[in-house]
Design a protein around this motif. Structure first.
Motif, PDB file in Angstrom:
ATOM      1  N   LEU A 222       1.006  -1.339   0.387  1.00 28.32           N
ATOM      2  CA  LEU A 222       0.290   0.032  -0.140  1.00 28.32           C
ATOM      3  C   LEU A 222       0.968   1.837  -0.264  1.00 28.32           C
ATOM      4  CD1 LEU A 222      -2.605  -1.164   2.667  1.00 28.32           C
ATOM      5  CD2 LEU A 222      -2.486  -0.998   0.363  1.00 28.32           C
ATOM      6  N   VAL A 223       1.497   1.429   0.735  1.00 28.13           N
ATOM      7  CA  VAL A 223       3.011   2.296   1.171  1.00 28.13           C
ATOM      8  C   VAL A 223       3.360   2.827  -0.535  1.00 28.13           C
ATOM      9  CG1 VAL A 223       5.015   3.751   1.954  1.00 28.13           C
ATOM     10  CG2 VAL A 223       2.814   1.948   3.630  1.00 28.13           C
ATOM     11  N   SER A 224       4.506   1.961  -0.918  1.00 27.15           N
ATOM     12  CA  SER A 224       4.875   1.823  -2.424  1.00 27.15           C
ATOM     13  C   SER A 224       3.936   2.051  -3.982  1.00 27.15           C
ATOM     14  CB  SER A 224       5.216   0.541  -2.961  1.00 27.15           C
ATOM     15  OG  SER A 224       5.036  -1.125  -3.041  1.00 27.15           O
ATOM     16  N   ARG A 225       2.610   1.512  -3.919  1.00 32.65           N
ATOM     17  CA  ARG A 225       2.126   1.893  -4.548  1.00 32.65           C
ATOM     18  C   ARG A 225       2.166   3.516  -4.621  1.00 32.65           C
ATOM     19  NH1 ARG A 225      -3.652  -0.095  -5.692  1.00 32.65           N
ATOM     20  NH2 ARG A 225      -4.200   0.865  -7.160  1.00 32.65           N
ATOM     21  N   GLY A 226       2.067   4.456  -3.632  1.00 31.24           N
ATOM     22  CA  GLY A 226       1.433   5.387  -3.559  1.00 31.24           C
ATOM     23  C   GLY A 226       2.978   5.839  -3.777  1.00 31.24           C
ATOM     24  N   GLN A 227       4.423   5.334  -4.235  1.00 27.60           N
ATOM     25  CA  GLN A 227       5.671   5.555  -4.336  1.00 27.60           C
ATOM     26  C   GLN A 227       6.250   5.245  -5.859  1.00 27.60           C
ATOM     27  OE1 GLN A 227       8.373   4.765  -1.155  1.00 27.60           O
ATOM     28  NE2 GLN A 227       7.460   5.823   0.149  1.00 27.60           N
ATOM     29  N   SER A 228       5.163   5.114  -6.365  1.00 29.94           N
ATOM     30  CA  SER A 228       4.806   4.371  -7.767  1.00 29.94           C
ATOM     31  C   SER A 228       6.250   4.769  -9.339  1.00 29.94           C
ATOM     32  CB  SER A 228       4.003   4.025  -8.514  1.00 29.94           C
ATOM     33  OG  SER A 228       3.188   5.024  -8.457  1.00 29.94           O
ATOM     34  N   ALA A 229       5.935   7.085  -9.113  1.00 25.03           N
ATOM     35  CA  ALA A 229       6.631   7.604  -9.820  1.00 25.03           C
ATOM     36  C   ALA A 229       7.723   7.015  -9.610  1.00 25.03           C
ATOM     37  CB  ALA A 229       6.849   8.791  -9.186  1.00 25.03           C
ATOM     38  N   GLN A 230       8.418   6.201  -8.434  1.00 21.52           N
ATOM     39  CA  GLN A 230      10.317   6.201  -8.612  1.00 21.52           C
ATOM     40  C   GLN A 230       9.853   4.980  -9.680  1.00 21.52           C
ATOM     41  OE1 GLN A 230      10.197   5.003  -4.207  1.00 21.52           O
ATOM     42  NE2 GLN A 230      12.199   4.575  -4.829  1.00 21.52           N
ATOM     43  N   VAL A 231       9.093   3.866 -10.355  1.00 23.99           N
ATOM     44  CA  VAL A 231       9.793   3.199 -11.182  1.00 23.99           C
ATOM     45  C   VAL A 231       8.794   3.815 -12.392  1.00 23.99           C
ATOM     46  CG1 VAL A 231       9.569   1.402 -10.013  1.00 23.99           C
ATOM     47  CG2 VAL A 231       7.809   2.153 -10.641  1.00 23.99           C
ATOM     48  N   ALA A 232       8.396   4.646 -13.066  1.00 30.16           N
ATOM     49  CA  ALA A 232       8.433   5.466 -13.543  1.00 30.16           C
ATOM     50  C   ALA A 232       9.004   5.333 -15.728  1.00 30.16           C
ATOM     51  CB  ALA A 232       8.096   7.268 -13.708  1.00 30.16           C
ATOM     52  N   TRP A 233      10.768   5.276 -15.267  1.00 30.98           N
ATOM     53  CA  TRP A 233      12.005   5.068 -16.403  1.00 30.98           C
ATOM     54  C   TRP A 233      11.796   3.930 -16.927  1.00 30.98           C
ATOM     55  CZ3 TRP A 233      14.885   0.941 -15.230  1.00 30.98           C
ATOM     56  CH2 TRP A 233      14.725   0.617 -13.890  1.00 30.98           C
ATOM     57  N   LEU A 234      11.101   2.738 -15.699  1.00 28.99           N
ATOM     58  CA  LEU A 234      10.549   1.152 -16.414  1.00 28.99           C
ATOM     59  C   LEU A 234       9.755   1.267 -17.823  1.00 28.99           C
ATOM     60  CD1 LEU A 234      10.071  -0.671 -13.900  1.00 28.99           C
ATOM     61  CD2 LEU A 234      12.509  -0.620 -14.881  1.00 28.99           C
ATOM     62  N   SER A 235      10.247   0.672 -19.155  1.00 28.72           N
ATOM     63  CA  SER A 235       9.500   0.622 -20.048  1.00 28.72           C
ATOM     64  C   SER A 235       9.099  -1.101 -20.327  1.00 28.72           C
ATOM     65  CB  SER A 235      10.596   0.699 -21.254  1.00 28.72           C
ATOM     66  OG  SER A 235      11.754  -0.041 -21.378  1.00 28.72           O
ATOM     67  N   ARG A 236       7.850  -0.494 -21.300  1.00 26.69           N
ATOM     68  CA  ARG A 236       6.839  -2.447 -21.925  1.00 26.69           C
ATOM     69  C   ARG A 236       8.103  -2.880 -22.257  1.00 26.69           C
ATOM     70  NH1 ARG A 236       1.504  -0.421 -22.363  1.00 26.69           N
ATOM     71  NH2 ARG A 236       1.264   1.782 -21.888  1.00 26.69           N
ATOM     72  N   THR A 237       7.519  -4.268 -22.168  1.00 23.36           N
ATOM     73  CA  THR A 237       8.391  -5.239 -22.308  1.00 23.36           C
ATOM     74  C   THR A 237       7.847  -6.165 -23.992  1.00 23.36           C
ATOM     75  OG1 THR A 237       6.618  -6.746 -21.358  1.00 23.36           O
ATOM     76  CG2 THR A 237       8.773  -5.917 -20.230  1.00 23.36           C
ATOM     77  N   GLY A 238       8.855  -6.880 -24.030  1.00 26.01           N
ATOM     78  CA  GLY A 238       8.372  -7.063 -25.744  1.00 26.01           C
ATOM     79  C   GLY A 238       9.228  -8.812 -25.927  1.00 26.01           C
ATOM     80  N   ILE A 239       9.229  -9.501 -27.041  1.00 30.81           N
ATOM     81  CA  ILE A 239      10.362 -10.336 -26.957  1.00 30.81           C
ATOM     82  C   ILE A 239      11.211 -10.096 -26.793  1.00 30.81           C
ATOM     83  CG2 ILE A 239      10.730 -10.151 -28.968  1.00 30.81           C
ATOM     84  CD1 ILE A 239       9.605 -13.260 -27.566  1.00 30.81           C
TER      85      ILE A 239
END
Length: 529
Positions: A222-239
């Protein structure tokens, strides 16, 4: 009594060797080149946060990095006696060694000692294992916890007592608290129980343990969901993401990958097992496949995936390869002489093929940046009293990790230091105050992260935009020093001219102060992007 103990020791000796030899190999690989001479950005965060007081760490976790809270508290105790780069990485070395021993123990328990020996050695020489064994982050410890929980699951499924299930639940909970992505381990274990067709009593016990783990982890989620901006650098995955992970799990060299996959294919042959029996395949295949598959699939729509988050799943790959090697050895027309040594020799060849990659990994240049080198550049270029502007604020991480290079400088934008503000890099002044501070300066050094010098960069905060605007409008670039991971620029105030009444000559209203050393580029005016 003595004779019985001697017989028991002789019977257990192959099992002990199968576990301890891989642990020793992993320790040697992990300790080799441990002091690289520089931390990179993620390690620097661990280093500077863990050296804060416990109340300051607790304050930080309310705003950022809650997912690493338990790890920071652990590292606080580790670094208290003697902080340094070796102490920072030693827990990861120990975690990798523990994970190696647990992988070997799984092979011993689920098959036979030589399978455990081969699996443990193969895990130890995998470049991905060696890489994270030397990272001052939690991932090697998470891998050890996941392997330990898996071994405890195998024990608990064969027991009728509640004790093993309590140990399993406690280990799984601690592992998930080290990093919440380890919760995917429970999905792998559920798949294992389904493949093994365990009885209802085992399902009830596991569901109770899994519910307890989930309950313990819920506040962190619950706490980490409010800090989700930390993983905003991650990109969508593919093959491509899946292919890259496959190379990391087996090793990038085709000379290793192809035989590795052939052995795994041999291990996945249909096997007759009694219902309720946890075979090596039923344990290892879900472990290596389920967590990465789930995270890769979810991240195709909502990016959450990074290879390090599923490091703990790597343990299943060497177990399957070792089981495939065992199947091959037992199906030969003639028994393979010295089968154990032959398998060890094969792993040694794998190590030899991947040794150049392991050697390169000991260089700080293999990480995204080297903050020690950044500090060295700052020490050479800056002088005590020089005004410095960090762009963006996270560029301050080099000064926090290696303050010697920035000793005596004036941090123009800083309002509240990082420990007191409950942030990673400190609280900065608002745009109005920042403009007033800069207005009093005739020169300023800009310490910029590489991406902040690109014109395409769009800062998210008003203070960062104010830095760019003021430097662009009121200063001229005089000197620039570029090193991997940082750009240092000296800016001097634009001269403002007014007419001199007697002669009509121009004179500067403000002196332009700055020092242009040997590295000066004489760059034309322009925004620092």
């Amino acid at each position: 009594m003595v004779h019985a103990w001697v017989r028991w020791s002789a019977a257990r000796r192959p099992e002990a060797v199968a576990v301890l030899l891989p642990v020793l190999v992993m320790l040697v690989i992990g300790l080799w080149g441990l002091d690289r001479g520089g931390m990179w950005r993620d390690e620097a965060v661990t280093f500077q946060v863990a050296r804060r007081s416990v109340p300051q760490i607790w304050h930080l976790l309310h705003t950022v990095d809650a997912v690493h809270g338990l790890y920071y508290l652990l590292m606080h105790a580790v670094l208290a006696p003697h902080p340094g780069e070796i102490a920072l990485r030693l827990p990861s070395v120990c975690g990798a060694a523990a994970a190696t021993g647990l992988v070997a123990a799984l092979g011993v328990r689920l098959c036979r000692p030589r399978v455990g020996l081969w699996a443990g050695l193969l895990y130890a020489v995998t470049p991905m294992t060696g890489h994270f064994a030397q990272e001052g982050r939690s991932y090697a410890l998470v891998a050890a916890g996941a392997a330990g929980a898996t071994l405890l699951l195998v024990r608990a499924a064969r027991s009728t007592r509640p004790g093993p299930w309590c140990a399993y639940g406690a280990t799984a909970a601690a592992t998930c608290l080290l990093h919440e992505m380890a919760l995917l381990l429970l999905l792998a274990h559920a798949t294992t129980l389904a493949l093994a067709r365990v009885p209802a009593r085992v399902w009830r016990a596991w569901l109770l343990a899994a519910a307890a783990v989930t309950l313990v982890l819920t506040p962190l989620v619950l706490v980490s969901r409010g800090q989700s901006a930390q993983v905003a650098w991650l990109s969508r995955t593919g093959i491509g993401s899946a292919e890259r992970l496959l190379g990391m799990f087996t090793g990038p060299a085709l000379l290793v990958t192809v035989p590795y996959l052939v052995l795994i294919f041999l291990a996945l042959r249909p096997a007759r097992t009694r219902p309720g029996t946890l075979s090596l395949q039923a344990v290892a295949l879900p472990l290596v496949a389920v967590p990465p598959a789930v995270l890769l699939t979810v991240s195709h729509w909502r990016p959450l995936y990074d290879e390090r988050y599923v490091l703990f799943a790597l343990a299943g790959a060497p177990l399957l390869a070792a089981a495939g090697a065992e199947y091959f050895a037992t199906r030969l027309p003639r028994p393979l002489p010295h089968a154990v040594l032959t398998g060890v020799l094969a792993v040694t060849l794998v190590f030899a093929v991947q040794l150049p990659l392991l050697r390169q990994d000991r260089s700080p240049d293999r990480r995204p940046d080297n903050l020690a080198a950044v500090s060295a550049v700052a020490h050479r270029e800056l002088r005590p009293g020089d005004p410095v502007l960090f762009l963006p604020s996270l560029a301050r991480r080099a000064a926090l990790a290696y303050p010697k290079g920035f000793r005596g400088i004036r941090d123009i934008a800083l309002s509240v230091p990082a420990p007191a503000s409950g942030t990673l890099y400190g609280q900065e002044a608002d745009p109005g105050e920042l403009r007033r501070r800069l207005d009093r300066l005739d020169h300023v050094w800009l310490v910029a992260a590489p991406f902040a010098t690109h014109r395409a960069w769009d800062p998210g905060s008003a203070t960062e935009r104010a830095k760019l605007a003021v430097v662009d409008e009121e200063f001229v670039r005089r000197e620039q020093v570029v090193r991997r991971g940082v750009t240092l620029r000296l800016y001097v105030r634009r001269p403002t001219y007014i007419p001199a009444p007697p002669t009509g000559q121009l004179r500067p209203a403000r002196p332009s102060v700055g020092r242009a050393g040997p590295g000066a580029l004489g760059s034309p005016p322009g925004p620092p992007r």
